[in-house]
Motif scaffolding. Structure first.
Motif, PDB file in Angstrom:
ATOM      1  N   ALA A   6      22.723  89.666   5.880  1.00 24.50           N
ATOM      2  CA  ALA A   6      21.600  89.397   4.974  1.00 24.50           C
ATOM      3  C   ALA A   6      21.473  87.898   4.713  1.00 24.50           C
ATOM      4  N   ALA A   7      22.624  87.219   4.590  1.00 20.92           N
ATOM      5  CA  ALA A   7      22.595  85.765   4.359  1.00 20.92           C
ATOM      6  C   ALA A   7      21.864  85.067   5.506  1.00 20.92           C
ATOM      7  N   ALA A   8      22.067  85.555   6.722  1.00 23.19           N
ATOM      8  CA  ALA A   8      21.409  84.955   7.888  1.00 23.19           C
ATOM      9  C   ALA A   8      19.926  85.318   7.929  1.00 23.19           C
ATOM     10  N   ILE A   9      19.593  86.546   7.537  1.00 27.47           N
ATOM     11  CA  ILE A   9      18.169  86.940   7.504  1.00 27.47           C
ATOM     12  C   ILE A   9      17.439  86.060   6.492  1.00 27.47           C
ATOM     13  N   ASP A  10      18.057  85.896   5.318  1.00 28.81           N
ATOM     14  CA  ASP A  10      17.409  85.089   4.284  1.00 28.81           C
ATOM     15  C   ASP A  10      17.187  83.646   4.753  1.00 28.81           C
ATOM     16  N   ALA A  11      18.141  83.112   5.489  1.00 27.95           N
ATOM     17  CA  ALA A  11      18.030  81.704   5.898  1.00 27.95           C
ATOM     18  C   ALA A  11      17.209  81.515   7.173  1.00 27.95           C
ATOM     19  N   ARG A  13      17.722  94.461   9.910  1.00 28.25           N
ATOM     20  CA  ARG A  13      18.719  94.879   8.910  1.00 28.25           C
ATOM     21  C   ARG A  13      19.987  94.040   9.066  1.00 28.25           C
ATOM     22  N   PRO A  14      20.682  93.780   7.962  1.00 27.22           N
ATOM     23  CA  PRO A  14      21.909  92.984   8.044  1.00 27.22           C
ATOM     24  C   PRO A  14      22.915  93.576   9.040  1.00 27.22           C
ATOM     25  N   GLU A  15      23.031  94.925   9.029  1.00 27.30           N
ATOM     26  CA  GLU A  15      24.020  95.589   9.887  1.00 27.30           C
ATOM     27  C   GLU A  15      23.805  95.279  11.364  1.00 27.30           C
ATOM     28  N   GLN A  16      22.538  94.986  11.727  1.00 21.05           N
ATOM     29  CA  GLN A  16      22.275  94.651  13.134  1.00 21.05           C
ATOM     30  C   GLN A  16      23.051  93.405  13.550  1.00 21.05           C
ATOM     31  N   GLY A  17      23.321  92.548  12.586  1.00 20.22           N
ATOM     32  CA  GLY A  17      24.094  91.338  12.880  1.00 20.22           C
ATOM     33  C   GLY A  17      25.489  91.692  13.353  1.00 20.22           C
ATOM     34  N   LEU A  18      26.118  92.614  12.642  1.00 21.92           N
ATOM     35  CA  LEU A  18      27.486  93.005  12.992  1.00 21.92           C
ATOM     36  C   LEU A  18      27.503  93.817  14.284  1.00 21.92           C
ATOM     37  N   LEU A  19      26.578  94.764  14.397  1.00 25.46           N
ATOM     38  CA  LEU A  19      26.556  95.601  15.607  1.00 25.46           C
ATOM     39  C   LEU A  19      26.248  94.747  16.839  1.00 25.46           C
ATOM     40  N   GLY A  20      25.295  93.806  16.674  1.00 22.12           N
ATOM     41  CA  GLY A  20      24.940  92.919  17.782  1.00 22.12           C
ATOM     42  C   GLY A  20      26.109  92.024  18.176  1.00 22.12           C
TER      43      GLY A  20
END
Ligand code: IPM
Ligand code: MG
Length: 361
Positions: free
Chosen positions: A47-52, A90-97
């Motif tokens: 989420a921190a990355a999506i926001d930025a 979604r934030p979780e996509q960051g981790l899964l990716g």
């Protein structure tokens, strides 16, 4: 021996940055005494990355991970993204990716019942005492990634695909047999082979490999039965090997045995690099309040050091965490602990600095 290491630091969301700060504090304490240098490269995720940036896994983050000797990961997830089914990002996509891009195929989740914390478990002491098991969860395939997935045109039907290839199963099974050999010599494959085709492939493949590991006692268990037995008799398990979704569920279940998710660390072993993260999530209710347990994050850092061959240094972290538990310097999730996140981190870091002066490691 190498004396300088690059570590990508992905603190993420919720309590991630707070617990990460304590892990870094502890690594700095080790650095000062051991002559080893860690270069921390912070990057955005979730989420921190999506926001930025609008992207849960910005290219710069992936690059930082690929350049690093290892990745230290905090937590991911923000409730503002949880109940919005139409969201594309979604934030979780960051981790899964990230898991997929780094080829992190095996997630190792040790579950150990510390004698001093036996009272913290909701289960009776005679059941949990002596628990020492390792869940090995497949992390980059199965129903989390299988294609096709999605919705029918009218939106009324949804589907996910669970797909496994024999090679993926063999790769992680070799790792699991290896771990079982180095531990108490028992491997339990958990599946649903009475119903699922993918589970039947797992069972066929791993059973065929078992004779090559004669020192390992191999057994199979259906996942529903395993879920029950984990709570009834956790000491019956040594290494548990399972697929992506079953491993996700069973590892949260197993965490209850130890009394708190707040002490559980994990390692994700990869093709490109490895990543180390607490089993707990971003715990948004506690974010910014200095009350989350940093032990799982600190112990994840210990697993990271072990992967770099720094076993003595990792041992010092483990000793310091044990000492904090003995001294009851614990956060509220553990037996009504009174300490804050930073107090627990300070204790662990100070213990390392002071011990180091006397033991000269
Ligand atoms: C975990 C988490 C993740 C998963 C989520 C955050 C995508 O629950 O690491 O266990 O389901 O793998
Ligand atoms: Mg999970």
């Amino acid at each position: 021996m190498k004396k300088s290491f690059n570590i990508a630091v992905l603190a993420g969301d919720g309590i991630g940055p707070e617990v990460m700060q304590e892990a870094i504090k502890v690594l700095h304490a080790l650095e000062e005494k051991s002559g080893i240098a860690f270069h921390f490269n912070e990057a955005l995720i979730g989420a921190a990355a999506i926001d930025a940036t609008g992207d849960p896994l910005p290219p710069a983050t992936l690059e930082a991970c690929l350049e690093a000797d290892a990745v230290l990961f905090g937590a991911i997830g923000d409730p503002k993204y949880d109940n919005a089914p139409d969201l594309k990002v979604r934030p979780e996509q960051g981790l899964l990716g990230l898991r997929k891009a780094l080829g992190l195929y095996a997630n190792l989740r040790p579950v150990v019942c510390y004698p001093a914390l036996v009272q913290a478990s909701p289960l009776r002491e005679e059941i949990v005492s002596g628990t020492d098991l390792l869940i090995i969860r497949e992390l980059i395939s199965g129903i989390y990634f299988g294609q096709p997935r999605g919705r029918s045109e009218d939106g009324n039907t949804a589907f996910d695909s669970c797909v496994y290839h024999r090679d993926e199963i063999e790769r992680i099974a070799h790792l699991a047999f290896g771990y079982a050999k180095g531990r108490r010599g028992k491997l339990t494959l958990v599946d649903k082979a009475n119903v699922l085709a993918t589970s039947r492939l797992w069972r066929e493949t791993v059973t065929a490999m078992a004779p090559s590991y004669p020192e390992v006692q191999f057994e199979t268990l259906f996942v529903d039965n395993a879920a029950m037995k984990l709570i009834q008799q956790p000491t019956a398990f040594d290494v548990v090997l399972t697929g992506n979704l079953f491993g996700d569920i069973l590892s949260d279940e197993a965490s209850v045995i130890t009394g708190s998710l707040g002490t559980l660390a994990s390692a994700s072993v990869g093709i490109e690099t490895s990543l180390f993260e607490p089993v707990h999530g971003s715990y948004p209710q506690a974010a910014g309040q200095n009350r989350a347990n940093p032990m799982a994050m600190v112990l994840s850092a210990a697993m990271l050091l072990e992967s770099l061959g720094l076993t003595a240094e990792a041992g010092h972290i483990r000793q310091a965490v044990d000492a904090a538990i003995q001294a009851q310097v614990m956060t509220e999730d553990l037996m009504q602990g009174k300490a804050s996140t930073t107090e627990v981190g300070d204790f662990i870091a100070r213990y390392i600095s002071e011990r180091a002066m006397t033991s000269n490691f």
